[in-house]
Design an enzyme around this catalytic site. Sequence first.
Site, PDB file in Angstrom:
ATOM      1  N   GLY A 283       0.810  -1.209   0.000  1.00 39.99           N
ATOM      2  CA  GLY A 283       0.000   0.000   0.000  1.00 39.99           C
ATOM      3  C   GLY A 283       0.845   1.262   0.000  1.00 39.99           C
ATOM      4  O   GLY A 283       0.567   2.209  -0.749  1.00 39.99           O
ATOM      5  N   HIS A 330       5.657  -5.595   8.114  1.00 38.15           N
ATOM      6  CA  HIS A 330       5.206  -4.231   7.892  1.00 38.15           C
ATOM      7  C   HIS A 330       4.751  -3.591   9.199  1.00 38.15           C
ATOM      8  O   HIS A 330       4.264  -4.274  10.092  1.00 38.15           O
ATOM      9  CB  HIS A 330       4.060  -4.213   6.888  1.00 38.15           C
ATOM     10  CG  HIS A 330       4.366  -4.921   5.607  1.00 38.15           C
ATOM     11  ND1 HIS A 330       5.496  -4.650   4.867  1.00 38.15           N
ATOM     12  CD2 HIS A 330       3.695  -5.891   4.935  1.00 38.15           C
ATOM     13  CE1 HIS A 330       5.500  -5.420   3.794  1.00 38.15           C
ATOM     14  NE2 HIS A 330       4.428  -6.187   3.814  1.00 38.15           N
TER      15      HIS A 330
END
Length: 358
Positions: A283, A330
Site C-alpha cells: 500500500g 510491515h
Amino acid sequence: MRVMRTLMLWLLPIILLCSFCSVAFWIFLSNNNVIPHPSSRIPQKSSETKSCKGCSKDNVLIAKGLENYSHKWKKHEANFKRFRSLLSSKCYAVSKAVVTKNNTPLGSNVIYDGERRKPLQVTQALFNILVKEQPFGNATWESCAVVGNGGILANSSCGEEINSAQFVIRCNLPPLDNRYEKDVGNKTSLVTANPSILHEKYSGLMERRRPFVESLRPYGQALLLLPAFSYGHNTPVSLRAFYTLEDFGSDSPLPVFLNPEYLRRLSKFWRERGLNSVRPSTGLIMASLALEICSNVHLYGFWPFNKHPNDNRPITNHYYDDRESKKNVHSMPTEFEHLLKLHKQGVIRIHLGECQPT
C-alpha cells in the site's frame, strides 16, 4: 511434694492465660471476618486493567491518528509540489519503478532488494520478456485512486467515486465481483500480485494454470505488477505467471516487474523519515508511486485498526475477509501515521468512512 505444689501454682495461671488469649483471638476473627492483606511486595493488577490492555493501546493509536485527519480536506499545492519533487529526486519512479530493457541492459546484474549478495544476471531469455520502456511514460494522470483492502471499505459506497479516478491502483489481486462493486468499484489500471498469493491460491502455478488466468479477467488489460526480484524465491513463480499469461491470457493484464532498485531507494526515503519497518507495505509503495505519476492522489481502504473511526464498531482486516497481515514485516499503524501527516498537509487525501454520492 512441696516443690510440685509450688510448680503447679506457677503453671496454672500461665495455662489459663494462654487459653483465654486463644479463645479471644478466634472470637475476633469470627466476628470480623478478617481476610489477610496481600504482601505489599507483590502488586495486584485489576481484572479491568488486564482485559483492556490491548484495546486501550488501539484506542490511543486511533485517537493519535485521527488528530491529523479532517473530512474537510483541501489540497495544498505548494506542499504537494514540494513533497513530490523530493520523492522524485530520491526514487525516480517514472524511470525506475519497473524493470525495462532501457534501465536493465542485457548482461547486467539485477540486485535483489531483499538479498543483495545474490545478484541475477540478465540473460537473453530474461531480457526478451522485459518491456522496452516505462509503462507510465512522461504523462501525468490528473487523478489517481490507490485502493487498499482494509475492512473500512465494507459498506462504504465508494465504488462509483473510485471508478471516477483517471488511474486506479489495486493491491494484491483483491476480489472485484458483484458483492463488492458498490464499495470498491471495478475499474483497474494497475494491480499488484504478491508471489505468496500465487503459491497459496494457485499452487505456485505448478499445476493447472487456467484458473489463474480466469481469475484475472476482472482486471481487464491493466498492468500486473510482480515483485519478481525482491527475493530469489520470488523469481521462478513470477516468471511462471508471465509465461502463463503469455500462453493463455489474451485480453488479460500485462505483467511487468517491480524494480528492486526503486524499492531500495523508496525504503531509504521512508527510513530517513522515521519509518523503521523491514520493508514498506504494498500500500505504501503504491501510494508513493502515485505521488510521482499523479496530480491528485486519493487513498481508499487505508485503515490499519479493527475499529471503525466513526463509531468504534468492529471491522474486519479486509473488506472481503478477516485474515491478519504479517505484522513482523510491515508496520501498518506507523505507515498510516506518515500518510495521515501528508493528508493534514494537503499532499494526499485519505478517505475514511462512507463516500458521498456524486
